[in-house]
Scaffold this motif. Structure first.
Motif, PDB file in Angstrom:
ATOM      1  N   GLY A 104       0.800  -1.199   0.000  1.00  0.00           N
ATOM      2  CA  GLY A 104       0.000   0.000   0.000  1.00  0.00           C
ATOM      3  C   GLY A 104       0.843   1.262   0.000  1.00  0.00           C
ATOM      4  N   PRO A 105       0.194   2.379  -0.302  1.00  0.00           N
ATOM      5  CA  PRO A 105      -1.234   2.482  -0.573  1.00  0.00           C
ATOM      6  C   PRO A 105      -1.615   1.888  -1.924  1.00  0.00           C
ATOM      7  CG  PRO A 105      -0.169   4.595  -0.949  1.00  0.00           C
ATOM      8  CD  PRO A 105       0.875   3.694  -0.366  1.00  0.00           C
ATOM      9  N   ILE A 106      -2.882   1.526  -2.027  1.00  0.00           N
ATOM     10  CA  ILE A 106      -3.476   1.057  -3.271  1.00  0.00           C
ATOM     11  C   ILE A 106      -4.626   1.994  -3.583  1.00  0.00           C
ATOM     12  CG2 ILE A 106      -4.667  -0.849  -4.432  1.00  0.00           C
ATOM     13  CD1 ILE A 106      -3.289  -2.702  -2.343  1.00  0.00           C
ATOM     14  N   VAL A 107      -4.590   2.628  -4.733  1.00  0.00           N
ATOM     15  CA  VAL A 107      -5.615   3.602  -5.097  1.00  0.00           C
ATOM     16  C   VAL A 107      -6.192   3.204  -6.445  1.00  0.00           C
ATOM     17  CG1 VAL A 107      -3.834   5.169  -5.995  1.00  0.00           C
ATOM     18  CG2 VAL A 107      -6.114   6.039  -5.511  1.00  0.00           C
ATOM     19  N   VAL A 108      -7.517   3.064  -6.505  1.00  0.00           N
ATOM     20  CA  VAL A 108      -8.206   2.552  -7.686  1.00  0.00           C
ATOM     21  C   VAL A 108      -9.449   3.402  -7.931  1.00  0.00           C
ATOM     22  CG1 VAL A 108      -9.114   0.482  -8.821  1.00  0.00           C
ATOM     23  CG2 VAL A 108      -7.465   0.248  -6.954  1.00  0.00           C
ATOM     24  N   LEU A 109      -9.709   3.720  -9.208  1.00  0.00           N
ATOM     25  CA  LEU A 109     -10.852   4.566  -9.525  1.00  0.00           C
ATOM     26  C   LEU A 109     -12.184   3.839  -9.393  1.00  0.00           C
ATOM     27  CD1 LEU A 109      -9.469   6.518 -12.613  1.00  0.00           C
ATOM     28  CD2 LEU A 109      -9.871   7.423 -10.329  1.00  0.00           C
ATOM     29  N   GLU A 110     -12.255   2.583  -9.848  1.00  0.00           N
ATOM     30  CA  GLU A 110     -13.520   1.853  -9.866  1.00  0.00           C
ATOM     31  C   GLU A 110     -13.401   0.532  -9.110  1.00  0.00           C
ATOM     32  OE1 GLU A 110     -16.171   3.212 -10.932  1.00  0.00           O
ATOM     33  OE2 GLU A 110     -15.228   4.951 -11.905  1.00  0.00           O
ATOM     34  N   PRO A 111     -14.427   0.138  -8.354  1.00  0.00           N
ATOM     35  CA  PRO A 111     -14.370  -1.097  -7.565  1.00  0.00           C
ATOM     36  C   PRO A 111     -14.063  -2.344  -8.377  1.00  0.00           C
ATOM     37  CG  PRO A 111     -16.236   0.236  -6.888  1.00  0.00           C
ATOM     38  CD  PRO A 111     -15.675   0.899  -8.110  1.00  0.00           C
ATOM     39  N   ASP A 112     -14.581  -2.446  -9.601  1.00  0.00           N
ATOM     40  CA  ASP A 112     -14.400  -3.657 -10.402  1.00  0.00           C
ATOM     41  C   ASP A 112     -12.941  -3.903 -10.781  1.00  0.00           C
ATOM     42  OD1 ASP A 112     -17.097  -4.105 -10.269  1.00  0.00           O
ATOM     43  OD2 ASP A 112     -17.535  -3.412 -12.310  1.00  0.00           O
ATOM     44  N   ASP A 113     -12.101  -2.867 -10.707  1.00  0.00           N
ATOM     45  CA  ASP A 113     -10.690  -3.015 -11.070  1.00  0.00           C
ATOM     46  C   ASP A 113      -9.818  -3.449  -9.893  1.00  0.00           C
ATOM     47  OD1 ASP A 113     -10.976  -2.206 -13.794  1.00  0.00           O
ATOM     48  OD2 ASP A 113     -11.150  -0.129 -13.122  1.00  0.00           O
ATOM     49  N   GLN A 114     -10.381  -3.466  -8.696  1.00  0.00           N
ATOM     50  CA  GLN A 114      -9.563  -3.773  -7.524  1.00  0.00           C
ATOM     51  C   GLN A 114      -9.061  -5.217  -7.478  1.00  0.00           C
ATOM     52  OE1 GLN A 114     -11.191  -0.829  -4.063  1.00  0.00           O
ATOM     53  NE2 GLN A 114     -12.695  -2.261  -4.874  1.00  0.00           N
ATOM     54  N   PRO A 115      -9.892  -6.237  -7.765  1.00  0.00           N
ATOM     55  CA  PRO A 115      -9.402  -7.617  -7.645  1.00  0.00           C
ATOM     56  C   PRO A 115      -8.172  -7.915  -8.489  1.00  0.00           C
ATOM     57  CG  PRO A 115     -11.790  -7.603  -7.731  1.00  0.00           C
ATOM     58  CD  PRO A 115     -11.349  -6.204  -8.026  1.00  0.00           C
ATOM     59  N   ALA A 116      -8.117  -7.424  -9.707  1.00  0.00           N
ATOM     60  CA  ALA A 116      -6.964  -7.706 -10.570  1.00  0.00           C
ATOM     61  C   ALA A 116      -5.686  -7.128  -9.988  1.00  0.00           C
ATOM     62  CB  ALA A 116      -7.213  -7.149 -11.973  1.00  0.00           C
ATOM     63  N   ILE A 117      -5.761  -5.942  -9.391  1.00  0.00           N
ATOM     64  CA  ILE A 117      -4.593  -5.322  -8.780  1.00  0.00           C
ATOM     65  C   ILE A 117      -4.127  -6.130  -7.574  1.00  0.00           C
ATOM     66  CG2 ILE A 117      -3.813  -3.266  -7.525  1.00  0.00           C
ATOM     67  CD1 ILE A 117      -5.581  -1.620  -9.419  1.00  0.00           C
ATOM     68  N   LEU A 118      -5.077  -6.568  -6.756  1.00  0.00           N
ATOM     69  CA  LEU A 118      -4.719  -7.389  -5.598  1.00  0.00           C
ATOM     70  C   LEU A 118      -4.113  -8.715  -6.028  1.00  0.00           C
ATOM     71  CD1 LEU A 118      -7.851  -6.699  -3.387  1.00  0.00           C
ATOM     72  CD2 LEU A 118      -5.551  -5.794  -3.053  1.00  0.00           C
ATOM     73  N   LEU A 119      -4.619  -9.304  -7.112  1.00  0.00           N
ATOM     74  CA  LEU A 119      -4.048 -10.558  -7.613  1.00  0.00           C
ATOM     75  C   LEU A 119      -2.609 -10.363  -8.058  1.00  0.00           C
ATOM     76  CD1 LEU A 119      -7.022 -12.057  -9.662  1.00  0.00           C
ATOM     77  CD2 LEU A 119      -6.099 -12.899  -7.487  1.00  0.00           C
TER      78      LEU A 119
END
Length: 285
Positions: free
Chosen positions: A218-233
């Protein structure tokens, strides 16, 4: 001022003594609330030293309480100010000196009333501290959970991860301003030195940023919720490739997309939880 202690501004020379007080206070809090204490202070110091040294150099306010009898540090409070966001980062008093008004005094010095457009505290569940923080004009907005799991490799699909260099940090700052409301320019040089920063793109568009190291994410900053899982993966796959046995993420409890994603991958919610407190609603969490 009570005769048994004196108050002064902190300096970088106080960094280790302040850390030691924080460990004593946190261990006492854990044990009083029935939680297991597993941190080994010397090992944790090696992990945390670069970060607390950065806080010492870039604090907005840092106040130290010393015992008049022996000169030892018995408490401290520190805050940072970033682009109008004013945050109390630490408030710790040695257990044998608590409940005598010292914490209230340190809070008033490090987190003065009226300062900052948004006033923020990531608070423990110590009810004595929570009462003080409400008195400082903040209110609990949501819980902050730490989720820990064993990293496993996974494909991030159509997303690409690109390493970020010093010349590209401006886009990161703009995205933080869009999501949180404030950029943190004083912290980006530290992140560039101590963590790998990745820009994530999908269909030619930047959708988020994530920071990774073997000692913290972190930090992890993402504009849209649907894009979060791919970043975490992607970050989880990095952890697996580095041979890490576990990886942890700090997650706002209201972030349903991330909570579901991590729980479905077998992550466990650690105890205790913290609370994000602020003087008003802000950001998109």
């Amino acid at each position: 001022m009570p005769a048994e202690y004196s108050i002064r501004k902190g300096t970088p020379r106080d960094t280790r003594a302040a850390f030691d007080v924080s460990m004593l206070a946190m261990k006492d809090l854990y044990l009083r609330h029935g939680h297991e204490w597993q941190l080994e202070p010397e090992a944790f110091w090696k992990v945390l030293e670069p970060f607390v040294a950065h806080l010492a150099d870039h604090a907005a306010e840092w106040w130290i309480a010393e015992d008049r009898a022996d000169g030892k540090l018995i408490g401290y409070a520190r805050s940072v100010e970033r682009d109008g966001l004013f945050e109390l980062t630490e408030l710790f008093v040695r257990p044998d000196k608590q409940s005598a008004g010292l914490g209230k005094l340190l809070l008033e010095k490090a987190f003065p009333s009226g300062r900052g457009e948004v006033r923020v505290i990531i608070a423990t569940n110590d009810v004595r501290g929570l009462a003080r923080y409400y008195g400082a004009g903040t209110a609990a907005r949501f819980a902050m959970f730490s989720l820990t799991g064993q990293p496993r490799p996974a494909a991030a699909g159509k997303y690409e991860a690109l390493a970020v260099g010093p010349g590209e940090i401006g886009e990161f700052a703009e995205m933080e301003r869009a999501v949180v409301g404030y950029a943190r320019h004083a912290d980006y040089p530290w992140l560039l030195r101590n963590r790998e920063i990745y820009r994530y793109r999908n269909a030619g568009r930047t959708v988020g940023f994530g920071c990774f190291s073997e000692t913290g994410q972190g930090p992890i900053v993402v504009l849209e919720p649907d894009d979060q899982p791919a970043i975490l993966l992607h970050l989880e796959t990095l952890a697996h490739s580095r041979g890490m046995e576990s990886i942890s993420f700090q997650v706002p409890s209201i972030n349903v997309a991330v909570m579901h994603h991590l729980l479905e991958r077998g992550y466990k919610i650690d105890t205790p939880a913290n609370l994000l407190m602020s003087n008003r609603e802000f950001g998109r969490f």
